[in-house]
Design a protein around this motif. Structure first.
Motif, PDB file in Angstrom:
ATOM      1  N   GLU A 122       0.794  12.741 -14.083  1.00  0.00           N
ATOM      2  CA  GLU A 122       0.904  12.372 -15.136  1.00  0.00           C
ATOM      3  C   GLU A 122      -0.868  11.394 -16.326  1.00  0.00           C
ATOM      4  OE1 GLU A 122       3.912  12.238 -17.349  1.00  0.00           O
ATOM      5  OE2 GLU A 122       4.038  13.072 -16.409  1.00  0.00           O
ATOM      6  N   ARG A 123      -1.545  11.714 -14.930  1.00  0.00           N
ATOM      7  CA  ARG A 123      -2.939  10.730 -15.065  1.00  0.00           C
ATOM      8  C   ARG A 123      -2.855   9.463 -15.231  1.00  0.00           C
ATOM      9  NH1 ARG A 123      -7.138  14.698 -15.717  1.00  0.00           N
ATOM     10  NH2 ARG A 123      -6.031  16.753 -15.992  1.00  0.00           N
ATOM     11  N   ILE A 124      -1.882   9.176 -14.362  1.00  0.00           N
ATOM     12  CA  ILE A 124      -1.964   7.656 -13.982  1.00  0.00           C
ATOM     13  C   ILE A 124      -2.374   6.640 -12.798  1.00  0.00           C
ATOM     14  CG2 ILE A 124       0.000   5.293 -14.036  1.00  0.00           C
ATOM     15  CD1 ILE A 124       1.434   7.097 -16.263  1.00  0.00           C
ATOM     16  N   ILE A 125      -2.676   6.159 -12.511  1.00  0.00           N
ATOM     17  CA  ILE A 125      -3.475   5.856 -11.799  1.00  0.00           C
ATOM     18  C   ILE A 125      -2.801   4.110 -11.407  1.00  0.00           C
ATOM     19  CG2 ILE A 125      -5.457   4.880  -9.898  1.00  0.00           C
ATOM     20  CD1 ILE A 125      -6.699   7.642 -11.374  1.00  0.00           C
ATOM     21  N   VAL A 126      -2.342   3.497 -10.716  1.00  0.00           N
ATOM     22  CA  VAL A 126      -1.532   2.418 -10.523  1.00  0.00           C
ATOM     23  C   VAL A 126      -2.130   1.548  -9.694  1.00  0.00           C
ATOM     24  CG1 VAL A 126       0.151   1.330 -10.131  1.00  0.00           C
ATOM     25  CG2 VAL A 126       1.002   2.914 -11.023  1.00  0.00           C
ATOM     26  N   LYS A 127      -2.785   0.699  -9.468  1.00  0.00           N
ATOM     27  CA  LYS A 127      -3.609  -0.068  -8.482  1.00  0.00           C
ATOM     28  C   LYS A 127      -3.499  -1.406  -8.451  1.00  0.00           C
ATOM     29  CE  LYS A 127      -8.203   0.276  -8.576  1.00  0.00           C
ATOM     30  NZ  LYS A 127      -9.673   0.275  -8.899  1.00  0.00           N
ATOM     31  N   LYS A 139       0.561  -1.226  -0.121  1.00  0.00           N
ATOM     32  CA  LYS A 139       0.191  -0.153   0.255  1.00  0.00           C
ATOM     33  C   LYS A 139       0.954   1.257  -0.310  1.00  0.00           C
ATOM     34  CE  LYS A 139      -3.812   2.429   2.840  1.00  0.00           C
ATOM     35  NZ  LYS A 139      -3.307   3.513   2.257  1.00  0.00           N
ATOM     36  N   VAL A 140       2.036   0.608   0.696  1.00  0.00           N
ATOM     37  CA  VAL A 140       2.678   2.628   1.002  1.00  0.00           C
ATOM     38  C   VAL A 140       3.066   2.319  -0.588  1.00  0.00           C
ATOM     39  CG1 VAL A 140       4.885   3.300   1.622  1.00  0.00           C
ATOM     40  CG2 VAL A 140       3.273   1.781   3.550  1.00  0.00           C
ATOM     41  N   LEU A 141       4.361   1.536  -0.923  1.00  0.00           N
ATOM     42  CA  LEU A 141       4.397   1.652  -2.531  1.00  0.00           C
ATOM     43  C   LEU A 141       3.198   2.446  -3.590  1.00  0.00           C
ATOM     44  CD1 LEU A 141       6.914  -1.469  -2.321  1.00  0.00           C
ATOM     45  CD2 LEU A 141       7.530   0.681  -2.045  1.00  0.00           C
ATOM     46  N   LEU A 142       2.507   2.002  -4.010  1.00  0.00           N
ATOM     47  CA  LEU A 142       1.887   1.861  -4.670  1.00  0.00           C
ATOM     48  C   LEU A 142       1.033   4.000  -4.160  1.00  0.00           C
ATOM     49  CD1 LEU A 142      -1.377  -0.654  -4.380  1.00  0.00           C
ATOM     50  CD2 LEU A 142      -0.004  -0.103  -6.801  1.00  0.00           C
ATOM     51  N   ASP A 143       0.839   4.170  -2.824  1.00  0.00           N
ATOM     52  CA  ASP A 143       0.388   5.171  -2.488  1.00  0.00           C
ATOM     53  C   ASP A 143       1.632   6.248  -3.573  1.00  0.00           C
ATOM     54  OD1 ASP A 143      -2.046   4.848  -1.813  1.00  0.00           O
ATOM     55  OD2 ASP A 143      -1.265   4.650   0.546  1.00  0.00           O
ATOM     56  N   TRP A 144       3.309   5.542  -2.576  1.00  0.00           N
ATOM     57  CA  TRP A 144       4.218   6.754  -3.243  1.00  0.00           C
ATOM     58  C   TRP A 144       3.837   6.788  -5.015  1.00  0.00           C
ATOM     59  CZ3 TRP A 144       9.176   4.086  -4.854  1.00  0.00           C
ATOM     60  CH2 TRP A 144       9.789   5.302  -5.100  1.00  0.00           C
ATOM     61  N   ILE A 145       3.661   5.164  -5.377  1.00  0.00           N
ATOM     62  CA  ILE A 145       3.958   5.989  -7.196  1.00  0.00           C
ATOM     63  C   ILE A 145       2.886   6.684  -7.410  1.00  0.00           C
ATOM     64  CG2 ILE A 145       3.153   4.611  -9.394  1.00  0.00           C
ATOM     65  CD1 ILE A 145       4.859   1.848  -7.671  1.00  0.00           C
ATOM     66  N   ASN A 146       1.936   6.376  -6.733  1.00  0.00           N
ATOM     67  CA  ASN A 146       0.324   7.078  -7.373  1.00  0.00           C
ATOM     68  C   ASN A 146       0.682   8.775  -7.407  1.00  0.00           C
ATOM     69  OD1 ASN A 146      -1.678   5.617  -8.766  1.00  0.00           O
ATOM     70  ND2 ASN A 146      -2.188   4.831  -7.304  1.00  0.00           N
ATOM     71  N   ASP A 147       1.500   9.228  -6.338  1.00  0.00           N
ATOM     72  CA  ASP A 147       1.228  10.692  -5.783  1.00  0.00           C
ATOM     73  C   ASP A 147       2.710  10.980  -6.487  1.00  0.00           C
ATOM     74  OD1 ASP A 147       0.896  13.292  -4.338  1.00  0.00           O
ATOM     75  OD2 ASP A 147       3.375  12.358  -3.361  1.00  0.00           O
ATOM     76  N   VAL A 148       3.599  10.172  -7.549  1.00  0.00           N
ATOM     77  CA  VAL A 148       5.022  10.865  -7.981  1.00  0.00           C
ATOM     78  C   VAL A 148       4.441  11.160  -8.962  1.00  0.00           C
ATOM     79  CG1 VAL A 148       6.473  10.198  -9.501  1.00  0.00           C
ATOM     80  CG2 VAL A 148       6.350   9.914  -6.816  1.00  0.00           C
TER      81      VAL A 148
END
Length: 397
Positions: free
Chosen positions: A137-142, A124-133
């Motif tokens: 870029e209008r990218i959502i990683v799930k 979860k921490v890594l997912l939130d970090w990627i989405n924040d960065v």
């Protein structure tokens, strides 16, 4: 004494894109369905027939009685190999996971490890970090393994973190094109990490093969290198099932993979100091140090009718640090320079960073701790900051 400061522009609160936003790029997920041996025996028979018996038909056409007999025997061999005594009763095995070439190896995380709270927190921490960065870029990683395997998101992530532009095609549909993009991205990652001498525990094939352990190793290394403003859970270890095909039979083995160590080892780049020794070898004296620092800060914060009882939490938003610096240096800090009631992580980091600037203006050395560590309730970091203040201002009335 009066001190003037320039206004610090407040950054806008960063958030995640709404899934309903039609303009954002949605990464469609292709989720497989868990399959146990009991539920998928027929599918697995067909899979094993195609993988283990040379010349057999994989299309589902009825085979000869001889082949059917061989499949029946090999099905039991494959079942016993993967469902070894150490394996869980309902291993999360897909039929395609058994389609291995001779000496080919495939790994999968033990389902019980996936349920570990620390493992879930890491993901979860890594997912939130990627989405924040990648918010701009209008990218959502799930889902990490489904959204990162083709290299496109990893390309955008690295470009954003490193401030560079990679010479790769924007969209690649073929497997060859995806692997070529991954190769370019991972070579750029290796160039960044090679000077650190870290073991690189991933490859083009493992990332493209959606190996979650390899993807996590890569992301943790990137977070460490770029000093991501996140707190990775410590000592995350997973059990991994390694399946290898030898002489036509499947053999399994269990190994432990350490994904994270300690925050100090992962994010710290400083020499050990007295606080490391205090935490490691004299925890009984820790309470004495905390009481001394609480007495020190309250001596000054009481002038504003404020009082601290918990060092771990009450300095995490940076407000008390900013006010304390004003009291120690005898000036008023304009309220528009910081967030008096911060709500987001970024606002809290802004406050702590601003307090650090005030410390530098006051003649103190740059704090050893990171603002993000203080916001993330890292007690050792908070104690280091306060002890530096105590050392210089302990005689200030």
């Amino acid at each position: 004494m009066h001190h003037m400061f320039k206004d610090h522009q407040r950054g806008e609160k960063r958030g995640f894109l709404s899934p309903e936003n039609k303009n954002c790029r949605r990464l469609e997920l292709r989720r497989g369905h868990p399959c146990s041996w009991g539920l998928c025996s027929q599918a697995l028979m067909a899979s094993l027939a195609g993988s283990l018996l040379p010349g057999s038909d994989r299309s589902g056409v009825e085979t000869s009685e001889c082949v059917q007999g061989g499949v029946s025997d090999l099905q039991e061999e494959g079942k016993n190999a993967i469902n070894s005594p150490m394996s869980p009763a309902l291993a999360d095995v897909h039929p395609e996971d058994t389609q291995l070439e001779e000496n080919e190896e495939r790994t999968m995380i033990d389902p019980t490890s996936k349920e570990d709270p620390k493992f879930k927190e890491l993901v979860k921490v890594l997912l939130d970090w990627i989405n924040d960065v990648l918010v701009e870029e209008r990218i959502i990683v799930k889902q990490l393994e489904e959204d990162l395997y083709d290299g496109q998101v990893l390309q955008k992530l690295l470009e954003k973190l490193a401030g560079c532009k990679l010479n790769v095609a924007e969209v690649t549909q073929s497997e060859i094109g995806q692997k070529q993009k991954l190769q370019t991205v991972l070579e750029a990652v290796h160039d960044l990490l090679r000077p650190r001498g870290w073991a690189l525990r991933w490859s083009v094939d493992s990332i493209h093969g959606k190996n979650l352990v390899a993807i996590l190793h890569l992301l943790v290394s990137l977070a460490m290198h770029f000093r991501a403003p996140i707190r990775l859970p410590e000592h995350v270890t997973v059990q991994v099932v390694v399946v290898r095909k030898r002489e036509g039979l499947l053999h399994s083995n269990h190994i432990s993979e350490e994904l994270t160590t300690t925050t100090e080892m992962m994010m710290g780049r400083f020499e050990r100091d007295a606080f490391d020794t205090l935490f490691d070898h004299a925890p009984d004296k820790l309470s004495v140090v905390k009481k001394s620092l609480i007495t020190f800060v309250n001596k000054h914060l009481n002038k504003l009718n404020l009082e601290v009882t918990e060092l771990e939490t009450q300095f995490a938003d940076g407000v008390y640090l900013v006010l304390l610096m004003g009291l120690l240096e005898d000036y008023f800090v304009p309220l528009h320079n910081f967030y008096l009631t911060p709500e987001s992580f970024d606002q809290k980091v802004h406050n702590v960073s601003f307090a650090f600037e005030l410390m530098l203006d006051g003649g103190l050395k740059k704090p050893k701790a990171r603002p993000e560590d203080v916001v993330n309730l890292d007690l050792k970091s908070t104690l280091r900051v306060l002890y530096n203040l105590f050392t210089k201002y302990k005689n200030v009335e």
